[in-house]
Design a protein around this motif. Sequence first.
Motif, mmCIF file in Angstrom:
data_model
loop_
_atom_site.group_PDB
_atom_site.id
_atom_site.type_symbol
_atom_site.label_atom_id
_atom_site.label_comp_id
_atom_site.label_asym_id
_atom_site.label_seq_id
_atom_site.Cartn_x
_atom_site.Cartn_y
_atom_site.Cartn_z
ATOM 1 N N ALA A 10 0.879 -1.021 -0.146
ATOM 2 C CA ALA A 10 -0.194 0.090 -0.152
ATOM 3 C C ALA A 10 0.790 1.245 -0.062
ATOM 4 N N GLN A 19 0.531 4.032 8.465
ATOM 5 C CA GLN A 19 -0.527 3.385 7.594
ATOM 6 C C GLN A 19 -1.612 2.982 8.746
ATOM 7 N N GLN A 32 -6.928 6.158 3.205
ATOM 8 C CA GLN A 32 -6.224 5.679 2.105
ATOM 9 C C GLN A 32 -6.648 6.374 0.686
ATOM 10 N N SER A 54 -8.512 2.638 -3.553
ATOM 11 C CA SER A 54 -8.451 2.827 -2.128
ATOM 12 C C SER A 54 -8.873 1.995 -1.175
ATOM 13 N N ASN A 57 -5.918 -0.862 -1.286
ATOM 14 C CA ASN A 57 -5.010 -0.308 -0.476
ATOM 15 C C ASN A 57 -5.226 -0.772 0.927
ATOM 16 N N LEU A 58 -6.581 -0.571 1.253
ATOM 17 C CA LEU A 58 -6.915 -0.925 2.743
ATOM 18 C C LEU A 58 -6.872 -2.348 2.846
ATOM 19 N N ILE A 61 -3.325 -3.444 3.684
ATOM 20 C CA ILE A 61 -2.841 -3.179 5.047
ATOM 21 C C ILE A 61 -3.687 -4.197 5.993
ATOM 22 N N GLU A 118 -11.198 9.241 -0.325
ATOM 23 C CA GLU A 118 -10.309 8.767 0.524
ATOM 24 C C GLU A 118 -11.024 8.039 1.482
ATOM 25 N N GLU A 120 -11.099 5.462 5.326
ATOM 26 C CA GLU A 120 -10.072 4.985 6.331
ATOM 27 C C GLU A 120 -11.050 3.901 7.014
#
Length: 126
Positions: A10, A19, A32, A54, A57-58, A61, A118, A120
């Motif tokens: 990520a 992160q 993200q 996004s 990427n999450l 993680i 974005e 989270e």
Amino acid sequence: MKEIINTKKAPGAIGPYSQAVKANGFVFISGQLPLNPETGEFPEGGVKEQTRQSLKNLQAILEADNLSFSDVVRTGVFLKNMEDFAAMNEVYGEFFTEKFPARVCVEVARLPKDARVEIEVTAVCE
């Protein structure tokens, strides 16, 4: 105690933050952006493609701590334009398919690097 979670799968933080941070049975993943971790660029296309990146990427993680989207208990979605809500929601539904987390979705004036979205998340861990 807190543990920092970091993965090269990520994008790295673009400021003085992690992160993700694991503490007290939860993993708090920073917002993200839709940056491709290999190129540092946004995907071609619109908010659907950015939302998908996004969320990928999450996912990377979460997987770095052996978690998945089924462990997510809350999400925060930040949109540059609320008119993109339906398109974002369509892609979001590809990643969250049951036992949906709580969610907030707000329109913001501007996002870093002029992203359109974005996201989270907060996940629970054993």
